[in-house]
Structures are given as C-alpha cells and as structure tokens.
Enzyme design. Structure first.
Site, PDB file in Angstrom:
ATOM      1  N   LYS A 278     -32.904  -6.129 -34.999  1.00  0.00           N
ATOM      2  CA  LYS A 278     -31.571  -4.851 -34.958  1.00  0.00           C
ATOM      3  C   LYS A 278     -31.115  -5.545 -32.867  1.00  0.00           C
ATOM      4  O   LYS A 278     -32.362  -6.229 -32.026  1.00  0.00           O
ATOM      5  CB  LYS A 278     -32.425  -3.351 -35.048  1.00  0.00           C
TER       6      LYS A 278
HETATM    7  O1  G3P Z   1     -31.040   4.573 -34.140  1.00  0.00           O
HETATM    8  C1  G3P Z   1     -30.401   5.189 -33.613  1.00  0.00           C
HETATM    9  C2  G3P Z   1     -29.407   6.655 -33.757  1.00  0.00           C
HETATM   10  O2  G3P Z   1     -30.248   6.651 -35.086  1.00  0.00           O
HETATM   11  C3  G3P Z   1     -29.734   6.813 -32.991  1.00  0.00           C
HETATM   12  O3  G3P Z   1     -29.604   8.780 -33.156  1.00  0.00           O
HETATM   13  O4  G3P Z   1     -29.825  11.318 -33.204  1.00  0.00           O
HETATM   14  O5  G3P Z   1     -30.835   9.181 -30.856  1.00  0.00           O
HETATM   15  O6  G3P Z   1     -28.437   9.814 -30.886  1.00  0.00           O
HETATM   16  P1  G3P Z   1     -29.799   9.782 -32.330  1.00  0.00           P
END
Ligand code: G3P
Length: 215
Positions: A83
């Site tokens: 990633k």
């Molecule tokens: O892994 C990336 C993403 O899914 C993060 O989510 O909730 O931290 O914005 P969030």
C-alpha cells in the site's frame, strides 16, 4: 462485493475468519502501531489467519525508498499487497512495483483525478476514503460513484476499494455504487448482522417451539 477487514488486530481477524465472510485485510501505519508489533511480524501473523489479499503500507515517502520497502513487504507472503500513499512518489512506486508483478493498493485517495492516476500507474486497488470526506462536509459516496463510472468507461482493471467506511449505510451504499471491495472495521462488519426484527422473530420462534415440545 468483497469484504475486507480494516484492522491489524488478530482476535478481530480470527472472529471474522470464523464467520467465513472475510475476503482480505487492509492495514495502515496507525492500525499496525496500535498492535505494537513490527509490521513484518504482524503481517505474517495476519496472513496465517486470512487467506486473501493483505494490504501492508509503506512508511517511506520517496519513490526509491517506497520501492525498496514495498519489495521487502511483498517477500513476507504471496498474499501481501503493497500500500502506497497517493502522492507523486507513491504513483511512481506504484508503476514500478506493478511492473514487477507486485500488487499495489494506492491509498489516501480523495478525488476522481487521483483515482485516474492510480489506474494509469497499474494499481490493483484504489482506496477512496469515504468517511474522511464526509468528516469535512463533502460527500464521500459521490467519489465512489465517480470512480466506478470512470473506470467502467475505460475498462480499467484497478478495483475500487471503498475505505474509511464508518457504518452499515456506507457498506450498503458502496455496494449499490458498484465498489469491488468494501473494507471496514470489525465493529462495522458486526453491525451488519443486527436487525431488531431478526432478534424478535427468533425469540418468538424459539418460544413457540418450546411451548409445543419443551426445551
Ligand atoms: O485504512 C484506511 C481507512 O479505512 C481509514 O479509515 O476511519 O480512519 O478514516 P478511518
């Protein structure tokens, strides 16, 4: 739509794997840091639990270092997807790694233009962040719809991996929009099960059965 768990927590992954509905895993540096183990060790442990694409994110910020780090991460297990962030160096690293046959997930995508760059660079996945766009008053789901439409127009093979999904509605809307993958925290996957009429209906069935035949 494929279901990925957005966690590096082994207990959550074991539970999801038991349900038989987890197709893969996404992690990021914050999620890895939460578990307190070095990334390669944690990713190897995750690969033992879930048999599917496992995203492991680089922390380098130059293309050269991302490529080196990406190659190292890819060696951990055949299921590892590297990633990289959607910056100029990330796109350069994506092009190089993809050409070597290493699958790449381009993350931190917040616009359709950025998603086009990732597809051009041969990304296997693009990760648009729905919740974080909603957080700033934009409409994250509009971005999923735009990317799905653009990729369809040109038959790009890059898969839309809807990320930063904060609740069941985000999962359902991503599926309606045609996202190939939805990655979600364990809590969100667990919430998908819940419906008060399911609980009420089951309670009644069991009560009626017990009344007629005993326990
Ligand atoms: O892994 C990336 C993403 O899914 C993060 O989510 O909730 O931290 O914005 P969030």
């Amino acid at each position: 739509m494929k279901f990925f768990l957005d966690t590096a927590n082994l207990e959550e992954l074991r539970k999801g794997a038991e349900w038989g509905i987890v197709d893969g895993v996404t992690t990021n540096p914050s999620l890895i840091a939460k578990e307190g183990k070095p990334i390669k060790e944690q990713i190897a442990a995750i690969c033992d639990i879930v048999d599917g694409p496992i995203s492991a994110e680089v922390v380098a910020v130059t293309a050269k270092d991302m490529i080196r780090e990406g190659r190292e991460l890819a060696k951990v297990h055949k299921n590892v997807v590297v990633k990289v962030p959607l910056i100029r160096d990330g796109i350069e690293a994506c092009s190089a790694l993809s050409k070597e046959g290493i699958r790449v997930n381009v993350t931190l995508c917040f616009s359709a233009g950025q998603a086009l760059l990732a597809a051009k660079a041969g990304a296997t996945y693009i990760s648009p962040f729905v919740g974080r766009l909603d957080d700033i008053g934009a409409n994250g789901m509009d971005l999923i719809r735009q990317i799905v439409a653009i990729y369809d127009n040109y038959d790009f093979e890059t898969q839309v991996l809807a990320a930063s999904l904060r609740g069941p509605a985000h999962v359902i809307e991503s599926a309606l929009a045609g996202a190939h993958v939805g990655t979600m925290p364990f809590k969100v996957m667990d919430m998908l099960f819940s419906h008060p009429l399911t609980d009420k209906g089951l309670e009644q069935f069991l009560k009626d059965h017990a009344k007629a035949f005993g326990n």
